[in-house]
Enzyme design. Structure first.
Site, PDB file in Angstrom:
ATOM      1  NE  ARG B   9      55.262  53.877  42.625  1.00 26.34           N
ATOM      2  CZ  ARG B   9      56.345  53.461  42.002  1.00 26.34           C
ATOM      3  NH1 ARG B   9      57.530  53.642  42.532  1.00 26.34           N
ATOM      4  NH2 ARG B   9      56.259  52.858  40.837  1.00 26.34           N
ATOM      5  CD  GLU B  57      64.854  50.252  56.276  1.00 27.61           C
ATOM      6  OE1 GLU B  57      65.510  49.614  57.132  1.00 27.61           O
ATOM      7  OE2 GLU B  57      65.093  50.179  55.063  1.00 27.61           O
ATOM      8  CG  PHE B  82      61.742  47.858  54.450  1.00 28.86           C
ATOM      9  CD1 PHE B  82      61.970  46.493  54.621  1.00 28.86           C
ATOM     10  CD2 PHE B  82      61.875  48.394  53.182  1.00 28.86           C
ATOM     11  CE1 PHE B  82      62.331  45.683  53.552  1.00 28.86           C
ATOM     12  CE2 PHE B  82      62.239  47.589  52.103  1.00 28.86           C
ATOM     13  CZ  PHE B  82      62.468  46.237  52.289  1.00 28.86           C
ATOM     14  CG  ASP B 116      60.998  44.225  43.826  1.00 26.08           C
ATOM     15  OD1 ASP B 116      61.676  43.901  42.823  1.00 26.08           O
ATOM     16  OD2 ASP B 116      61.057  45.342  44.369  1.00 26.08           O
TER      17      ASP B 116
END
Lengths: 281, 315
Positions: B9, B57, B82, B116
């Site tokens: 990322r 989204e 998403f 998460d």
């Protein structure tokens, strides 16, 4: 409004209505009701408002129209044929294998179609993207999105309304074709998104309510939209099936085609209306 | 392989900034996750071309389609869950069907999201995205490959899904001979007993496993398949014919993902045993990413064990 122009628009719209009925009858399927309710506005947009060129459908500086209520493609096809994008005879190929006139609009197949739509609630987002692209490039392109009243039950539509308002997309005009009917019945009985004008107002839109079959009111609304510093929502009250007596305000004509007998009656009514308009011209 | 570790990322954010410096048509969208997806780096450098769509989204994907239809070079980012999951139908109908050149760069893919937990650990995105006709699916293995992929996608004329990670991973392609081409696998090590086909962050442990196997007398070829669709059939067929056994490794459900794509190809073109390593059709859980990769068998040791077992079963 100039009375000659009004007559011209009425004749064009009547021709488009015949194109809708011809196409849906030939396909033995399709959505005549909502097509007939939004065809006056589509006629006005392509004939009087939008900057476009039927000889150059991909012209980069054209205005854009997204038929977010994509199932009403027969109306858009008929109007595009009126404007010269393709031969009116092609309307009879609607929904046939190999035709460029798909059941729902497909931008890569049909000249004049700016966005592929059909899954409700999505076209308005693409229209926002187009309006944003114009802003980013400092172009004066205008973008028009035509939505169904039932369509705004999709949550994504409200994501798009928030977006349009937040980014002050005043080059975007959303038409909500408020004919009051969706497949399962009246909006007020299915799962009502009403009151529509108040909700759009609350979402930051310049909101105008008109009679969507009255060209004078249609003209005034689009003139008003030009000068707004907010995105504009034109909520047009219309009659589903407008122009064909037995289809008017009748939910069973949302998504079904006339049989041969019904087709003959519909065309007779529209031909009579056209003759009357032309007789007065 | 250097000792450096970089999350893909971060590589993505850096590549966007670099590409946008000489291309004014690049526009970047995010859905309130710019700090996490690293599009924030682009936002800082080019705030006038960054559009935050908020936590919406589906609308973001539709807006991306509209921008692309108007000629913009669009990168749209959010978490894989998403981008591929929540917005699937918009990606399918507004981007895939009209074949618009939107580059969906989804971060936080796979189990390695970590703490998460399962709600955010998307192990279904490859399956979803590769099922869309005309969608290119790229799963880069490291920093070098991610940057190369983003550069290649700027002017790529079609929709693409790029799978990126949260976890810092080893840099394995920092050599002069590295060449990136969409749709072309990269052979990293030759071998004759078995071929390990790895994708994404599993390429580094695959290389490590091959070294261990070599020491134990098993010659393993290692191929990095960064483009899952279109799949490099030539390199897979050659490996199948020359080594007679394939083991696929991915940080994704073994159903519908990379291993399935390889199996589909082989069953039609070069029938051969394909052993799949991945998430075994289960949801993840919370925990540090490195520990979770071990828990779900996404490490060099499990590759070694699986390959040894498969080689011993070879006829």
């Amino acid at each position: 409004m100039d009375q000659n122009l009004k007559k011209e628009l009425q004749i064009l719209a009547c021709n488009a209505r015949m194109g809708i009925i011809n196409g849906v009858h030939s396909a033995k399927s399709g959505h005549p009701g909502g097509s007939l309710s939004c065809v006056d506005t589509l006629t006005y947009l392509y004939h009087c408002v939008m900057r476009h060129d039927p000889k150059n459908p991909k012209w980069a500086d054209r205005d854009r129209l997204v038929l977010s209520k994509g199932h009403c493609a027969p109306a858009l096809y008929a109007v595009l044929a009126n404007e010269g994008y393709f031969d009116k005879e092609m309307l009879l190929t609607l929904r046939h294998v190999g035709s460029f006139l798909q059941g729902h609009p497909e931008m890569k197949k049909t000249p004049g179609i700016d966005m592929s739509t059909g899954s409700l609630g999505q076209g308005i987002s693409a229209a926002c993207g187009m309006a944003m692209a114009a802003k980013l490039s400092n172009k004066d392109t205008r973008v028009f999105a035509v939505m169904g009243d039932g369509e705004i039950e999709e949550g994504m539509a409200w994501e798009a309304f928030m977006f349009a308002s937040h980014y002050k997309l005043n080059n975007l005009t959303v038409v909500i074709d408020y004919n009051g009917l969706q497949i399962d019945g009246r909006l007020s009985e299915v799962c009502s998104p009403e009151p529509i004008p108040q909700k759009l107002e609350a979402f930051g839109f310049n909101t105008i309510v008109i009679d969507g079959h009255n060209f004078e009111e249609i003209e005034a609304a689009f003139e008003n939209a030009k000068t707004s510093d907010k995105p504009t929502a034109i909520i047009q009250k219309t009659v589903k099936g407008k122009g064909v007596s037995f289809m008017e305000d009748n939910v069973s004509w949302h998504g079904s085609a006339p049989n041969d007998e019904q087709y003959a009656v519909a065309m007779e009514e529209l031909s009579a209306a056209l003759a009357e308009l032309e007789g007065q011209a | 392989m250097s000792e450096k570790k970089i999350a893909t990322r971060d590589s993505y954010g850096a590549a966007l900034v670099e590409c946008a410096e000489h291309d004014s048509e690049i526009v970047v969208l995010d859905a309130d996750l710019a700090a996490a997806t690293k599009t924030g780096m682009f936002k800082k450098a080019h705030p006038d071309r960054f559009i935050d769509c908020g936590i919406a989204e589906c609308n973001m994907m539709g807006v991306a389609a509209g921008l692309a239809a108007s000629g913009k070079k669009v990168f749209a980012s959010t978490f894989a869950m998403f981008a591929a999951g929540r917005a699937f139908e918009i990606v399918r109908n507004s981007i895939g069907y009209p074949h618009l050149p939107v580059k969906i760069c989804a971060t936080h893919a796979g189990i390695s999201v970590g703490e998460d937990g399962a709600s955010h650990q998307c192990c279904e995105d490859i399956a979803l995205m590769r099922a869309i006709p005309g969608m290119t699916v790229i799963n880069p293995s490291d920093d070098v490959e991610t940057k190369a992929a983003i550069r290649a996608l700027v002017d790529f004329d079609g929709p693409a899904y790029v799978r990126l990670g949260r976890l810092a991973v080893p840099v394995i392609n920092d050599n002069e001979s590295y060449h990136f081409e969409i749709g072309k696998g990269v052979q990293l090590k030759d071998g004759s007993d078995v071929t390990i086909l790895a994708t994404g962050l599993m390429v580094a442990p695959a290389l490590e496993a091959a070294k261990t196997l070599e020491a134990e007398g098993i010659s393993a070829r290692v191929i990095n398949i960064h483009t899952i669709k279109p799949l490099d059939g030539d390199i897979i067929r050659k490996a199948a014919e020359e080594t007679g056994l394939l083991v696929t490794v991915e940080e994704h459900n073994v159903m519908g993902g990379f291993g399935s794509a390889v199996s589909e190809f082989c069953s039609e073109n070069c029938p051969i045993r394909v052993v799949k390593i991945g998430v075994n059709d289960t949801f993840g859980q919370s925990g540090p990413a490195a520990e979770l990769l071990d828990v779900y068998g996404l490490n060099a040791q499990n590759i070694v064990d699986t390959v040894k077992r498969a080689v011993s079963e070879k006829k």
